[in-house]
Every structure is written in C-alpha cells, then in structure tokens.
Design a protein around this motif. Structure first.
Motif, PDB file in Angstrom:
ATOM      1  N   TRP A  51      -3.966   0.010   8.070  1.00  0.00           N
ATOM      2  CA  TRP A  51      -3.151  -1.157   7.845  1.00  0.00           C
ATOM      3  C   TRP A  51      -3.858  -2.068   6.882  1.00  0.00           C
ATOM      4  O   TRP A  51      -5.007  -2.431   7.089  1.00  0.00           O
ATOM      5  N   LEU A  52      -3.200  -2.437   5.833  1.00  0.00           N
ATOM      6  CA  LEU A  52      -3.749  -3.389   4.887  1.00  0.00           C
ATOM      7  C   LEU A  52      -2.634  -4.390   4.577  1.00  0.00           C
ATOM      8  O   LEU A  52      -1.610  -4.025   3.995  1.00  0.00           O
ATOM      9  N   ARG A  53      -2.852  -5.612   5.001  1.00  0.00           N
ATOM     10  CA  ARG A  53      -1.849  -6.639   4.753  1.00  0.00           C
ATOM     11  C   ARG A  53      -2.352  -7.515   3.612  1.00  0.00           C
ATOM     12  O   ARG A  53      -3.383  -8.133   3.708  1.00  0.00           O
ATOM     13  N   VAL A  54      -1.591  -7.553   2.555  1.00  0.00           N
ATOM     14  CA  VAL A  54      -1.945  -8.357   1.402  1.00  0.00           C
ATOM     15  C   VAL A  54      -1.198  -9.680   1.502  1.00  0.00           C
ATOM     16  O   VAL A  54       0.016  -9.700   1.702  1.00  0.00           O
ATOM     17  N   LEU A  55      -1.926 -10.766   1.354  1.00  0.00           N
ATOM     18  CA  LEU A  55      -1.313 -12.080   1.406  1.00  0.00           C
ATOM     19  C   LEU A  55      -0.736 -12.420   0.043  1.00  0.00           C
ATOM     20  O   LEU A  55      -1.463 -12.464  -0.966  1.00  0.00           O
ATOM     21  N   ILE A  56       0.555 -12.628   0.004  1.00  0.00           N
ATOM     22  CA  ILE A  56       1.226 -12.995  -1.232  1.00  0.00           C
ATOM     23  C   ILE A  56       1.673 -14.445  -1.113  1.00  0.00           C
ATOM     24  O   ILE A  56       2.411 -14.810  -0.214  1.00  0.00           O
TER      25      ILE A  56
END
Length: 57
Positions: A51-56
């Motif tokens: 899981w890799l959540r990128v903050l946009i």
C-alpha cells in the motif's frame, strides 16, 4: 469506513502487511506477508501486495 464482516477463527495466523477481504473466513495459518486473503475458506488471492498512499494537495 465500516465493518467488513470478516471472520478470523481461533488458531489463525495472518502475517504482517496482509489484507483480509470482505466476508472472508480465515481458518488457518498464513505465514507469508504482503498477501491478500479472500473467500470462504480464506485463501491467498494476491501476492506482493503493498500500500502506498500518495498525498495529493
């Protein structure tokens, strides 16, 4: 986020960074990490899950 009704039975083992699917019934040991477990009875349906959540912003 709500409950997903997964059932984890006594004696089951789920390794780190693993995912248990909605309504899955886990009744054995899953020693391998980074897997997706789903179904009744639970079985590995995906491997090398991360899981890799990128903050946009």
């Amino acid at each position: 986020m709500g409950w997903c009704n997964a059932t984890i039975l006594k004696g089951s083992v789920i390794a780190n960074d693993s995912i248990v699917g909605n309504s899955a019934v886990v009744a054995k040991e899953f020693q391998e990490s980074n897997v997706a477990i789903a179904g009744n009875p639970g079985k590995v349906v995906g491997q090398d899950i991360s899981w890799l959540r990128v903050l946009i912003i």
